[in-house]
Design a protein around this motif. Sequence first.
Motif, short mmCIF file in Angstrom:
data_model
loop_
_atom_site.label_atom_id
_atom_site.label_comp_id
_atom_site.label_asym_id
_atom_site.label_seq_id
_atom_site.Cartn_x
_atom_site.Cartn_y
_atom_site.Cartn_z
N MET A 281 97.07 104.83 18.44
CA MET A 281 97.96 105.01 19.56
C MET A 281 97.49 106.24 20.36
O MET A 281 97.23 107.28 19.78
CB MET A 281 99.39 105.23 19.05
CG MET A 281 100.37 105.66 20.12
SD MET A 281 101.97 106.13 19.46
CE MET A 281 102.89 104.66 19.81
N PRO A 282 97.37 106.13 21.68
CA PRO A 282 96.93 107.27 22.47
C PRO A 282 98.02 108.34 22.60
O PRO A 282 99.20 108.07 22.39
CB PRO A 282 96.62 106.65 23.83
CG PRO A 282 97.47 105.43 23.89
CD PRO A 282 97.58 104.94 22.47
N LEU A 283 97.58 109.52 22.98
CA LEU A 283 98.51 110.61 23.22
C LEU A 283 99.53 110.19 24.27
O LEU A 283 99.16 109.60 25.29
CB LEU A 283 97.74 111.84 23.71
CG LEU A 283 98.54 113.09 24.00
CD1 LEU A 283 99.04 113.68 22.68
CD2 LEU A 283 97.68 114.10 24.72
N LEU A 284 100.78 110.46 24.01
CA LEU A 284 101.84 110.11 24.94
C LEU A 284 101.78 111.02 26.17
O LEU A 284 101.24 112.12 26.10
CB LEU A 284 103.20 110.25 24.26
CG LEU A 284 103.42 109.38 23.03
CD1 LEU A 284 104.73 109.75 22.35
CD2 LEU A 284 103.41 107.91 23.40
N ASN A 285 102.37 110.57 27.27
CA ASN A 285 102.41 111.44 28.44
C ASN A 285 103.46 112.53 28.23
O ASN A 285 104.27 112.47 27.31
CB ASN A 285 102.67 110.63 29.72
CG ASN A 285 104.03 109.97 29.76
OD1 ASN A 285 105.05 110.56 29.40
ND2 ASN A 285 104.05 108.73 30.20
N SER A 286 103.42 113.56 29.07
CA SER A 286 104.29 114.72 28.86
C SER A 286 105.78 114.36 28.94
O SER A 286 106.59 114.95 28.23
CB SER A 286 103.94 115.83 29.85
OG SER A 286 104.11 115.39 31.18
N ALA A 287 106.14 113.39 29.77
CA ALA A 287 107.55 112.98 29.87
C ALA A 287 108.02 112.35 28.55
O ALA A 287 109.13 112.63 28.08
CB ALA A 287 107.74 112.00 31.02
N GLN A 288 107.19 111.51 27.94
CA GLN A 288 107.56 110.88 26.67
C GLN A 288 107.60 111.92 25.55
O GLN A 288 108.48 111.87 24.69
CB GLN A 288 106.58 109.77 26.31
CG GLN A 288 106.97 108.99 25.07
CD GLN A 288 108.30 108.28 25.20
OE1 GLN A 288 108.55 107.60 26.18
NE2 GLN A 288 109.18 108.45 24.22
N ILE A 289 106.67 112.87 25.56
CA ILE A 289 106.69 113.93 24.56
C ILE A 289 107.98 114.73 24.70
O ILE A 289 108.64 115.05 23.70
CB ILE A 289 105.45 114.84 24.68
CG1 ILE A 289 104.19 114.05 24.29
CG2 ILE A 289 105.60 116.08 23.80
CD1 ILE A 289 102.89 114.78 24.59
N GLY A 290 108.36 115.04 25.93
CA GLY A 290 109.62 115.76 26.16
C GLY A 290 110.81 115.01 25.62
O GLY A 290 111.70 115.59 24.99
N LEU A 291 110.84 113.70 25.86
CA LEU A 291 111.92 112.87 25.34
C LEU A 291 111.92 112.89 23.81
O LEU A 291 112.98 112.98 23.18
CB LEU A 291 111.78 111.44 25.86
CG LEU A 291 112.84 110.44 25.42
CD1 LEU A 291 114.22 110.86 25.89
CD2 LEU A 291 112.51 109.05 25.95
#
Length: 110
Positions: free
Chosen positions: A1-11
């Motif tokens: 799985m690729p690194l999540l975007n910053s918005a998803q990491i924040g969530l």
Amino acid sequence: MPLLNSAQIGLNIKKARRIKSAQLGFGFTRKMLADALEEPIHIINFLESGRYYPDFEHIKKTAKICGVSIEYLVGENFDSLESYLAAVHQATKDVKTNRDLSCLMKTDPY
């Protein structure tokens, strides 16, 4: 799985706080997380809002404090700062607006 975007990491950081809240039996606030990370609360606000990719130390500490894995927070299980920075670089190389991540970096990777 690729690194999540910053918005998803924040969530996911926000969800991790809710997991910690359930473990404690009361609300684990942004302020509590900031205190546990020894950071000002605005850093947590930036991270949860997805404005910045968190640095590797924030990810490791947040995962430990909230009782979740690094993979839960960012989509991959990193074992070093270098591998995390490489993934962040790869994930942001096509982003037209280059956000300054240095404000969240404890060490200068370059």
